[in-house]
Write a protein that holds these residues in place. Structure first.
Motif, PDB file in Angstrom:
ATOM      1  N   TYR A 201       6.129   8.829  17.643  1.00 59.45           N
ATOM      2  CA  TYR A 201       6.194   7.574  18.237  1.00 59.45           C
ATOM      3  C   TYR A 201       5.532   6.407  17.693  1.00 59.45           C
ATOM      4  O   TYR A 201       5.567   5.330  17.938  1.00 59.45           O
ATOM      5  CB  TYR A 201       6.091   7.200  20.111  1.00 59.45           C
ATOM      6  CG  TYR A 201       4.258   7.486  20.328  1.00 59.45           C
ATOM      7  CD1 TYR A 201       3.625   5.960  20.062  1.00 59.45           C
ATOM      8  CD2 TYR A 201       4.242   8.994  20.412  1.00 59.45           C
ATOM      9  CE1 TYR A 201       2.805   6.705  20.444  1.00 59.45           C
ATOM     10  CE2 TYR A 201       3.346   8.713  20.863  1.00 59.45           C
ATOM     11  CZ  TYR A 201       2.242   7.280  20.854  1.00 59.45           C
ATOM     12  OH  TYR A 201       0.562   7.558  21.060  1.00 59.45           O
TER      13      TYR A 201
ATOM     14  N   VAL B  15      13.852   8.057  18.987  1.00 52.82           N
ATOM     15  CA  VAL B  15      14.677   8.908  19.731  1.00 52.82           C
ATOM     16  C   VAL B  15      15.807   7.733  18.509  1.00 52.82           C
ATOM     17  O   VAL B  15      16.883   8.879  18.525  1.00 52.82           O
ATOM     18  CB  VAL B  15      15.503   8.517  20.950  1.00 52.82           C
ATOM     19  CG1 VAL B  15      15.773   9.641  21.476  1.00 52.82           C
ATOM     20  CG2 VAL B  15      13.916   8.882  21.661  1.00 52.82           C
TER      21      VAL B  15
ATOM     22  N   VAL C 260       9.648   7.683  27.086  1.00 48.80           N
ATOM     23  CA  VAL C 260      11.009   7.092  26.566  1.00 48.80           C
ATOM     24  C   VAL C 260      11.173   5.268  26.386  1.00 48.80           C
ATOM     25  O   VAL C 260      10.340   4.545  27.428  1.00 48.80           O
ATOM     26  CB  VAL C 260      12.413   7.541  26.812  1.00 48.80           C
ATOM     27  CG1 VAL C 260      13.159   6.622  26.117  1.00 48.80           C
ATOM     28  CG2 VAL C 260      12.157   9.191  26.912  1.00 48.80           C
TER      29      VAL C 260
ATOM     30  N   ASP D 112      15.232   2.474  23.602  1.00 46.86           N
ATOM     31  CA  ASP D 112      15.894   4.160  23.417  1.00 46.86           C
ATOM     32  C   ASP D 112      16.522   4.558  24.402  1.00 46.86           C
ATOM     33  O   ASP D 112      16.886   5.734  23.933  1.00 46.86           O
ATOM     34  CB  ASP D 112      14.225   4.888  22.986  1.00 46.86           C
ATOM     35  CG  ASP D 112      14.388   5.298  21.349  1.00 46.86           C
ATOM     36  OD1 ASP D 112      15.651   4.624  20.724  1.00 46.86           O
ATOM     37  OD2 ASP D 112      13.324   5.526  21.112  1.00 46.86           O
ATOM     38  N   LYS D 113      16.423   4.380  25.525  1.00 47.06           N
ATOM     39  CA  LYS D 113      16.981   4.835  26.512  1.00 47.06           C
ATOM     40  C   LYS D 113      18.526   5.182  26.248  1.00 47.06           C
ATOM     41  O   LYS D 113      19.188   6.272  26.038  1.00 47.06           O
ATOM     42  CB  LYS D 113      16.829   4.035  27.835  1.00 47.06           C
ATOM     43  CG  LYS D 113      17.637   4.762  28.699  1.00 47.06           C
ATOM     44  CD  LYS D 113      17.002   5.898  29.240  1.00 47.06           C
ATOM     45  CE  LYS D 113      16.940   6.167  30.914  1.00 47.06           C
ATOM     46  NZ  LYS D 113      18.483   6.767  31.067  1.00 47.06           N
TER      47      LYS D 113
ATOM     48  N   PHE E 104      18.940   7.893  24.417  1.00 47.63           N
ATOM     49  CA  PHE E 104      17.866   8.807  24.334  1.00 47.63           C
ATOM     50  C   PHE E 104      19.105  10.042  25.789  1.00 47.63           C
ATOM     51  O   PHE E 104      19.414  10.888  25.574  1.00 47.63           O
ATOM     52  CB  PHE E 104      16.396   8.654  25.870  1.00 47.63           C
ATOM     53  CG  PHE E 104      16.039  10.101  26.704  1.00 47.63           C
ATOM     54  CD1 PHE E 104      15.369  11.050  26.175  1.00 47.63           C
ATOM     55  CD2 PHE E 104      16.587  10.084  28.648  1.00 47.63           C
ATOM     56  CE1 PHE E 104      15.129  12.010  26.730  1.00 47.63           C
ATOM     57  CE2 PHE E 104      15.900  10.538  28.715  1.00 47.63           C
ATOM     58  CZ  PHE E 104      15.013  11.673  28.714  1.00 47.63           C
ATOM     59  N   ASP E 105      19.824   9.027  26.255  1.00 47.51           N
ATOM     60  CA  ASP E 105      21.558   9.612  27.365  1.00 47.51           C
ATOM     61  C   ASP E 105      21.887  10.279  25.869  1.00 47.51           C
ATOM     62  O   ASP E 105      22.320  11.402  26.904  1.00 47.51           O
ATOM     63  CB  ASP E 105      21.971   8.484  27.748  1.00 47.51           C
ATOM     64  CG  ASP E 105      21.117   7.984  28.883  1.00 47.51           C
ATOM     65  OD1 ASP E 105      20.288   8.764  29.012  1.00 47.51           O
ATOM     66  OD2 ASP E 105      21.417   6.502  29.183  1.00 47.51           O
TER      67      ASP E 105
ATOM     68  N   LYS F 191      20.158  14.112  25.604  1.00 48.87           N
ATOM     69  CA  LYS F 191      20.574  14.896  26.344  1.00 48.87           C
ATOM     70  C   LYS F 191      22.202  14.463  26.390  1.00 48.87           C
ATOM     71  O   LYS F 191      22.162  16.236  26.857  1.00 48.87           O
ATOM     72  CB  LYS F 191      19.962  14.030  27.714  1.00 48.87           C
ATOM     73  CG  LYS F 191      19.130  13.817  28.167  1.00 48.87           C
ATOM     74  CD  LYS F 191      18.610  13.475  29.438  1.00 48.87           C
ATOM     75  CE  LYS F 191      19.867  12.284  30.217  1.00 48.87           C
ATOM     76  NZ  LYS F 191      19.263  11.840  31.651  1.00 48.87           N
TER      77      LYS F 191
ATOM     78  N   PHE G 228      11.060  17.866  23.378  1.00 48.44           N
ATOM     79  CA  PHE G 228      10.067  16.551  23.833  1.00 48.44           C
ATOM     80  C   PHE G 228       9.028  16.730  24.388  1.00 48.44           C
ATOM     81  O   PHE G 228       8.938  17.500  25.437  1.00 48.44           O
ATOM     82  CB  PHE G 228      10.593  15.653  24.847  1.00 48.44           C
ATOM     83  CG  PHE G 228      12.207  14.888  24.694  1.00 48.44           C
ATOM     84  CD1 PHE G 228      11.755  13.211  24.293  1.00 48.44           C
ATOM     85  CD2 PHE G 228      13.668  15.385  24.203  1.00 48.44           C
ATOM     86  CE1 PHE G 228      12.792  12.608  23.155  1.00 48.44           C
ATOM     87  CE2 PHE G 228      14.431  15.146  24.421  1.00 48.44           C
ATOM     88  CZ  PHE G 228      13.836  13.361  23.467  1.00 48.44           C
TER      89      PHE G 228
END
Length: 250
Positions: free
Chosen positions: A130, A137, A158, A162-163, A166-167, A170, A178
């Motif tokens: 980071y 991400v 996160v 950046d979510k 991230f989703d 996944k 991570f």
């Protein structure tokens, strides 16, 4: 006054970045506190009509500053999504009363640089932390979509922006690991011993035990397509030339 400030960054934005060229190309004076050499120069920043912030941690402060001084504000982070880059520069061009020339040739140059980096890196694992970029991400998603084998990300939370990436990770990268850098167990985590990792960031280099890494923090002043081009070049160089991690990281 026909002037624009870039505010809230510890590092100056790359003078050859698309952001810098767009502002100066529209005939505006560009000021950054990291380039000021006197108090008088610093005071001149109050007269600019627009503040641009590029680092997430600076966004709230830049908005508050702009409100106090009656300046306009735009948040244009370093992104690894071509459509987002274009949308940001279109907004900036509108504020400047200019026309964004489009990104056709810039996208082609970025794609070529990333392809060259992929050839240099080959199939070795890539680790990201980071500290190197504000959207690690999203960077992992971008690199994966360009054929890189991203295996590890070192971060403690996160970031909100950046979510979405991230989703996506996944759903599409179930084997991506991570790692929380502040967890006590990380102090005794085995380092090295397997494949040589290409690390993006100092923490990723430290925890991976590799001497092949990009030594950069806080986006490194990079921005837009030129930023992607230069980061790709740094990756290719890191893959080819080992660094002394102990002396650089401490």
């Amino acid at each position: 006054p026909k002037a624009v400030n870039i505010v809230g960054s510890d590092l100056p934005v790359d003078a050859s970045s698309d952001l810098t060229r767009l502002i100066k190309g529209a005939g505006y004076t560009l000021r950054e506190i990291t380039r000021m050499r006197s108090y008088d120069e610093y005071q001149e920043m109050a007269g600019a009509f627009l503040n641009v912030s590029v680092f997430p941690a600076a966004r709230a402060g830049a908005e508050a500053l702009s409100g106090r001084l009656g300046q306009r504000h735009l948040y244009l982070p370093f992104a690894f999504d071509y459509d987002e880059i274009d949308a940001g520069y279109i907004m900036l061009a509108r504020e400047l009363g200019a026309v964004y020339p489009g990104s056709g040739s810039r996208r082609e140059a970025a794609e070529a640089a990333v392809a060259a980096a992929k050839k240099a890196v080959g199939g070795r694992p890539v680790a990201i932390d980071y500290t190197i970029v504000s959207r690690p991400v999203q960077l992992a998603k971008f690199l994966t979509q360009h054929g890189f084998r991203v295996t590890d990300i070192y971060l403690d939370a996160v970031p909100a922006e950046d979510k979405p990436a991230f989703d996506w990770a996944k759903e599409n990268l179930p084997e991506l690991l991570f790692h929380p850098t502040v967890h006590p167990a990380m102090r005794v985590r085995p380092r090295g011993g397997g494949e040589t990792v290409l690390a993006l960031g100092q923490k990723a280099a430290y925890f991976s035990g590799t001497d092949r890494f990009v030594n950069m923090v806080e986006d490194g002043g990079l921005h837009g397509y030129e930023g992607i081009i230069k980061l790709a070049g740094l990756m290719a160089d890191a893959a080819a030339h080992p660094k002394d991690a102990r002396s650089l990281i401490g």
